[in-house]
Write a protein that holds these residues in place. Structure first.
Motif, PDB file in Angstrom:
ATOM      1  N   THR A  91      21.180 -13.789 -13.517  1.00 11.09           N
ATOM      2  CA  THR A  91      22.420 -13.619 -12.808  1.00 11.09           C
ATOM      3  C   THR A  91      21.982 -13.255 -11.674  1.00 11.09           C
ATOM      4  O   THR A  91      22.461 -14.196 -10.452  1.00 11.09           O
ATOM      5  CB  THR A  91      23.633 -12.634 -12.895  1.00 11.09           C
ATOM      6  OG1 THR A  91      24.068 -13.666 -14.837  1.00 11.09           O
ATOM      7  CG2 THR A  91      24.685 -13.106 -12.151  1.00 11.09           C
ATOM      8  N   GLU A  94      19.261 -15.066  -9.079  1.00  9.06           N
ATOM      9  CA  GLU A  94      19.887 -16.533  -8.931  1.00  9.06           C
ATOM     10  C   GLU A  94      20.828 -16.373  -7.780  1.00  9.06           C
ATOM     11  O   GLU A  94      20.554 -16.263  -6.752  1.00  9.06           O
ATOM     12  CB  GLU A  94      20.624 -16.726  -9.584  1.00  9.06           C
ATOM     13  CG  GLU A  94      20.732 -18.387  -9.520  1.00  9.06           C
ATOM     14  CD  GLU A  94      21.767 -19.190 -10.885  1.00  9.06           C
ATOM     15  OE1 GLU A  94      22.652 -20.225 -10.583  1.00  9.06           O
ATOM     16  OE2 GLU A  94      21.828 -19.137 -11.846  1.00  9.06           O
ATOM     17  N   GLN A  97      17.970 -15.322  -4.276  1.00 12.56           N
ATOM     18  CA  GLN A  97      17.467 -16.280  -4.629  1.00 12.56           C
ATOM     19  C   GLN A  97      18.827 -17.418  -3.355  1.00 12.56           C
ATOM     20  O   GLN A  97      18.483 -17.936  -2.005  1.00 12.56           O
ATOM     21  CB  GLN A  97      16.871 -17.261  -5.600  1.00 12.56           C
ATOM     22  CG  GLN A  97      16.088 -16.286  -6.079  1.00 12.56           C
ATOM     23  CD  GLN A  97      16.034 -17.106  -7.345  1.00 12.56           C
ATOM     24  OE1 GLN A  97      16.609 -18.106  -7.913  1.00 12.56           O
ATOM     25  NE2 GLN A  97      14.234 -18.054  -7.688  1.00 12.56           N
ATOM     26  N   GLU A  98      20.240 -17.616  -4.004  1.00  9.96           N
ATOM     27  CA  GLU A  98      20.752 -17.745  -3.090  1.00  9.96           C
ATOM     28  C   GLU A  98      21.121 -17.402  -1.972  1.00  9.96           C
ATOM     29  O   GLU A  98      20.970 -18.299  -0.189  1.00  9.96           O
ATOM     30  CB  GLU A  98      21.973 -18.369  -3.760  1.00  9.96           C
ATOM     31  CG  GLU A  98      22.090 -19.311  -5.322  1.00  9.96           C
ATOM     32  CD  GLU A  98      23.158 -19.007  -6.237  1.00  9.96           C
ATOM     33  OE1 GLU A  98      24.363 -17.979  -5.942  1.00  9.96           O
ATOM     34  OE2 GLU A  98      23.181 -19.843  -7.005  1.00  9.96           O
TER      35      GLU A  98
END
Length: 126
Positions: A91, A94, A97-98
């Protein structure tokens, strides 16, 4: 062979191109590192031994934990982070990365192809 460490970005106005902006790869790496640190669950960026030693003696300018490669206005990012204990690794990864993709694209106008994350460690809260 030394890599070119700056990228040209054309700035267009109503009457066509009005100038040129050069962005150093180190700036893109710094944007990536700062964006990653804003994500809840990230304790710190992780660097190699040379980066750690240089930062201890006060040398700035190394992009500890983040490396970027820019080819034809497309960016690939590799970064190493230390996460806080108790957070879900997939989580948090991610979200990193975003956040990194959004920050680089918003601030530079470049396109981010990928953000690869290496979890270098887990930090226990004392």
């Amino acid at each position: 062979m030394e890599k070119d460490s700056e990228r040209n970005i054309s700035i267009s106005g109503e009457k066509g191109q009005i100038g040129e902006v050069r962005i150093a790869d180190d700036v893109v790496a710094s944007i990536a590192g700062l964006a990653a640190l804003e994500v809840d669950g990230v304790a710190s960026m992780a660097g190699n031994a040379t980066d750690e030693l240089l930062s201890r003696v006060g040398v700035r300018g190394t992009n500890k934990g983040a490396k970027v490669e820019v080819v034809d206005r497309v960016v690939s990012v590799e970064m190493a982070v230390n996460l806080k204990y108790g957070f879900n690794i997939p989580t948090v990864s991610e979200k990193i990365q975003e956040k990194v993709k959004s920050a680089i694209e918003t601030m530079t106008g470049l396109t981010v192809a990928d953000v690869n994350i290496r979890i270098a460690g887990v930090v226990m809260n004392g």
